[in-house]
Design a protein around this motif. Structure first.
Motif, PDB file in Angstrom:
ATOM      1  N   GLY A   1      -5.092  -3.745  15.866  1.00  0.00           N
ATOM      2  CA  GLY A   1      -5.372  -3.824  14.367  1.00  0.00           C
ATOM      3  C   GLY A   1      -4.057  -3.466  13.682  1.00  0.00           C
ATOM      4  N   THR A   2      -4.310  -3.248  12.299  1.00  0.00           N
ATOM      5  CA  THR A   2      -3.154  -2.771  11.413  1.00  0.00           C
ATOM      6  C   THR A   2      -3.166  -1.377  11.075  1.00  0.00           C
ATOM      7  OG1 THR A   2      -3.505  -5.130  10.329  1.00  0.00           O
ATOM      8  CG2 THR A   2      -2.270  -3.400   9.010  1.00  0.00           C
ATOM      9  N   LEU A   3      -1.811  -0.964  11.139  1.00  0.00           N
ATOM     10  CA  LEU A   3      -1.460   0.512  10.806  1.00  0.00           C
ATOM     11  C   LEU A   3      -1.095   0.379   9.581  1.00  0.00           C
ATOM     12  CD1 LEU A   3      -0.755   3.368  11.549  1.00  0.00           C
ATOM     13  CD2 LEU A   3       1.495   2.565  11.757  1.00  0.00           C
ATOM     14  N   HIS A   4      -1.746   1.345   8.511  1.00  0.00           N
ATOM     15  CA  HIS A   4      -1.620   1.364   7.131  1.00  0.00           C
ATOM     16  C   HIS A   4      -0.898   2.892   7.170  1.00  0.00           C
ATOM     17  CE1 HIS A   4      -3.533  -2.364   5.637  1.00  0.00           C
ATOM     18  NE2 HIS A   4      -4.401  -1.546   6.694  1.00  0.00           N
ATOM     19  N   TYR A   5       0.404   2.936   6.829  1.00  0.00           N
ATOM     20  CA  TYR A   5       1.229   4.660   7.070  1.00  0.00           C
ATOM     21  C   TYR A   5       1.964   4.479   5.752  1.00  0.00           C
ATOM     22  CZ  TYR A   5       4.580   7.715   8.888  1.00  0.00           C
ATOM     23  OH  TYR A   5       5.503   8.707   9.241  1.00  0.00           O
ATOM     24  N   ASN A   6       1.663   5.817   4.996  1.00  0.00           N
ATOM     25  CA  ASN A   6       2.326   6.095   3.784  1.00  0.00           C
ATOM     26  C   ASN A   6       3.150   7.104   4.028  1.00  0.00           C
ATOM     27  OD1 ASN A   6       3.081   7.633   1.301  1.00  0.00           O
ATOM     28  ND2 ASN A   6       1.150   6.833   0.588  1.00  0.00           N
ATOM     29  N   ILE A   7       4.435   6.846   4.048  1.00  0.00           N
ATOM     30  CA  ILE A   7       5.498   7.901   4.676  1.00  0.00           C
ATOM     31  C   ILE A   7       5.742   8.940   3.534  1.00  0.00           C
ATOM     32  CG2 ILE A   7       8.216   8.033   4.871  1.00  0.00           C
ATOM     33  CD1 ILE A   7       8.081   4.997   5.634  1.00  0.00           C
TER      34      ILE A   7
ATOM     35  N   ASN B   1       3.295  10.584   1.829  1.00  0.00           N
ATOM     36  CA  ASN B   1       2.196  11.328   1.770  1.00  0.00           C
ATOM     37  C   ASN B   1       1.803  11.665   3.168  1.00  0.00           C
ATOM     38  OD1 ASN B   1       1.929  11.383  -1.264  1.00  0.00           O
ATOM     39  ND2 ASN B   1       0.613   9.479  -1.155  1.00  0.00           N
ATOM     40  N   LYS B   2       2.354  11.186   4.095  1.00  0.00           N
ATOM     41  CA  LYS B   2       2.172  11.295   5.730  1.00  0.00           C
ATOM     42  C   LYS B   2       0.880  11.180   5.696  1.00  0.00           C
ATOM     43  CE  LYS B   2       6.136  14.472   6.687  1.00  0.00           C
ATOM     44  NZ  LYS B   2       7.102  13.298   6.845  1.00  0.00           N
ATOM     45  N   LEU B   3       0.270   9.934   5.658  1.00  0.00           N
ATOM     46  CA  LEU B   3      -0.878   9.648   5.842  1.00  0.00           C
ATOM     47  C   LEU B   3      -0.862   8.409   6.752  1.00  0.00           C
ATOM     48  CD1 LEU B   3      -2.507   9.884   2.207  1.00  0.00           C
ATOM     49  CD2 LEU B   3      -3.100  11.441   4.189  1.00  0.00           C
ATOM     50  N   ALA B   4      -1.982   8.218   7.538  1.00  0.00           N
ATOM     51  CA  ALA B   4      -1.987   7.076   8.369  1.00  0.00           C
ATOM     52  C   ALA B   4      -3.543   6.555   8.485  1.00  0.00           C
ATOM     53  CB  ALA B   4      -1.345   7.185   9.600  1.00  0.00           C
ATOM     54  N   VAL B   5      -3.807   5.327   8.616  1.00  0.00           N
ATOM     55  CA  VAL B   5      -5.005   4.459   8.796  1.00  0.00           C
ATOM     56  C   VAL B   5      -4.799   3.625   9.574  1.00  0.00           C
ATOM     57  CG1 VAL B   5      -6.950   3.627   7.570  1.00  0.00           C
ATOM     58  CG2 VAL B   5      -5.859   5.653   6.312  1.00  0.00           C
ATOM     59  N   PHE B   6      -5.716   3.223  10.699  1.00  0.00           N
ATOM     60  CA  PHE B   6      -5.767   2.294  11.596  1.00  0.00           C
ATOM     61  C   PHE B   6      -7.034   1.670  11.072  1.00  0.00           C
ATOM     62  CE2 PHE B   6      -7.186   0.384  15.563  1.00  0.00           C
ATOM     63  CZ  PHE B   6      -6.301  -0.412  15.972  1.00  0.00           C
ATOM     64  N   GLU B   7      -6.674   0.048  10.912  1.00  0.00           N
ATOM     65  CA  GLU B   7      -7.564  -0.613  10.503  1.00  0.00           C
ATOM     66  C   GLU B   7      -7.892  -1.796  11.819  1.00  0.00           C
ATOM     67  OE1 GLU B   7      -8.485  -4.395   7.432  1.00  0.00           O
ATOM     68  OE2 GLU B   7      -6.628  -3.190   7.246  1.00  0.00           O
ATOM     69  N   MET B   8      -8.854  -1.449  12.598  1.00  0.00           N
ATOM     70  CA  MET B   8      -9.198  -2.197  13.828  1.00  0.00           C
ATOM     71  C   MET B   8      -9.770  -3.647  13.811  1.00  0.00           C
ATOM     72  SD  MET B   8     -11.335  -0.985  17.264  1.00  0.00           S
ATOM     73  CE  MET B   8     -12.886  -1.524  16.946  1.00  0.00           C
TER      74      MET B   8
ATOM     75  N   VAL C   1      -4.015   8.780  24.586  1.00  0.00           N
ATOM     76  CA  VAL C   1      -3.688   7.700  23.569  1.00  0.00           C
ATOM     77  C   VAL C   1      -2.311   7.558  23.446  1.00  0.00           C
ATOM     78  CG1 VAL C   1      -4.135   7.054  21.274  1.00  0.00           C
ATOM     79  CG2 VAL C   1      -5.836   8.051  22.319  1.00  0.00           C
ATOM     80  N   ARG C   2      -1.803   6.371  23.415  1.00  0.00           N
ATOM     81  CA  ARG C   2      -0.420   5.864  23.276  1.00  0.00           C
ATOM     82  C   ARG C   2      -0.359   4.849  22.326  1.00  0.00           C
ATOM     83  NH1 ARG C   2       3.481   2.437  25.528  1.00  0.00           N
ATOM     84  NH2 ARG C   2       2.176   1.355  26.432  1.00  0.00           N
ATOM     85  N   ILE C   3       0.372   5.109  21.254  1.00  0.00           N
ATOM     86  CA  ILE C   3       0.726   3.861  20.098  1.00  0.00           C
ATOM     87  C   ILE C   3       1.799   3.091  20.549  1.00  0.00           C
ATOM     88  CG2 ILE C   3       1.307   3.311  17.983  1.00  0.00           C
ATOM     89  CD1 ILE C   3      -0.145   5.713  17.262  1.00  0.00           C
TER      90      ILE C   3
ATOM     91  N   ILE D   1       5.264   2.555   1.814  1.00  0.00           N
ATOM     92  CA  ILE D   1       4.161   2.367   2.823  1.00  0.00           C
ATOM     93  C   ILE D   1       4.630   1.105   3.712  1.00  0.00           C
ATOM     94  CG2 ILE D   1       1.676   1.388   2.547  1.00  0.00           C
ATOM     95  CD1 ILE D   1       1.350   2.441  -0.211  1.00  0.00           C
ATOM     96  N   ILE D   2       4.110   1.502   4.906  1.00  0.00           N
ATOM     97  CA  ILE D   2       4.376   0.720   5.985  1.00  0.00           C
ATOM     98  C   ILE D   2       3.019  -0.041   6.373  1.00  0.00           C
ATOM     99  CG2 ILE D   2       4.873   0.214   8.363  1.00  0.00           C
ATOM    100  CD1 ILE D   2       6.895   2.600   8.105  1.00  0.00           C
ATOM    101  N   LYS D   3       2.843  -1.378   6.449  1.00  0.00           N
ATOM    102  CA  LYS D   3       1.651  -2.343   7.081  1.00  0.00           C
ATOM    103  C   LYS D   3       2.183  -3.065   8.226  1.00  0.00           C
ATOM    104  CE  LYS D   3      -1.837  -5.461   5.603  1.00  0.00           C
ATOM    105  NZ  LYS D   3      -2.264  -6.130   4.464  1.00  0.00           N
ATOM    106  N   GLU D   4       1.715  -2.670   9.538  1.00  0.00           N
ATOM    107  CA  GLU D   4       2.247  -3.157  10.583  1.00  0.00           C
ATOM    108  C   GLU D   4       1.229  -3.357  11.708  1.00  0.00           C
ATOM    109  OE1 GLU D   4       5.379  -4.363  12.939  1.00  0.00           O
ATOM    110  OE2 GLU D   4       5.601  -3.481  10.937  1.00  0.00           O
ATOM    111  N   SER D   5       1.108  -4.518  12.452  1.00  0.00           N
ATOM    112  CA  SER D   5       0.276  -4.743  13.396  1.00  0.00           C
ATOM    113  C   SER D   5       0.698  -4.113  14.778  1.00  0.00           C
ATOM    114  CB  SER D   5       0.354  -6.370  13.792  1.00  0.00           C
ATOM    115  OG  SER D   5      -0.223  -7.042  12.683  1.00  0.00           O
TER     116      SER D   5
END
Length: 90
Positions: free
Chosen positions: A66-72, A74-81, A27-29, A46-50
């Motif tokens: 999709g969209t990356l939701h990244y909380n700097i 809390n070091k949490l990341a969610v991918f919304e496809m 996997v590569r982002i 919080i970063i919200k980036e396509s």
């Protein structure tokens, strides 16, 4: 910690890879370094980036869009496809 590792900490992203028979090592982002080095984004909590995530399996390459939701903090990341495409390897 990079974004890929943070995404892999969540069950939903790992399950997505499993559904497409993609190993985490394959996997590569795209533009991950650019996202993490952007000084404007780094100052936000919080970063919200396509983004596009590329994965390889035995049938070819799968691109997840999709969209990356990244909380700097809390070091949490969610991918919304929003969609994907599969490209066969010739």
């Amino acid at each position: 910690m990079n974004i890929k590792d943070l995404l892999l900490n969540g069950k939903s992203f790992a399950e997505l890879l499993k559904q497409f028979s993609i190993d985490a090592a394959d996997v590569r982002i795209q533009d991950e370094d650019l996202i993490l080095s952007n000084q404007i984004l780094v100052r936000q909590e919080i970063i919200k980036e396509s983004i596009c995530i590329e994965g390889k399996n035995k049938d070819g390459i799968v691109n997840f869009f999709g969209t990356l939701h990244y909380n700097i903090l809390n070091k949490l990341a969610v991918f919304e496809m929003q969609g994907f495409e599969q490209v066969a390897i010739d």
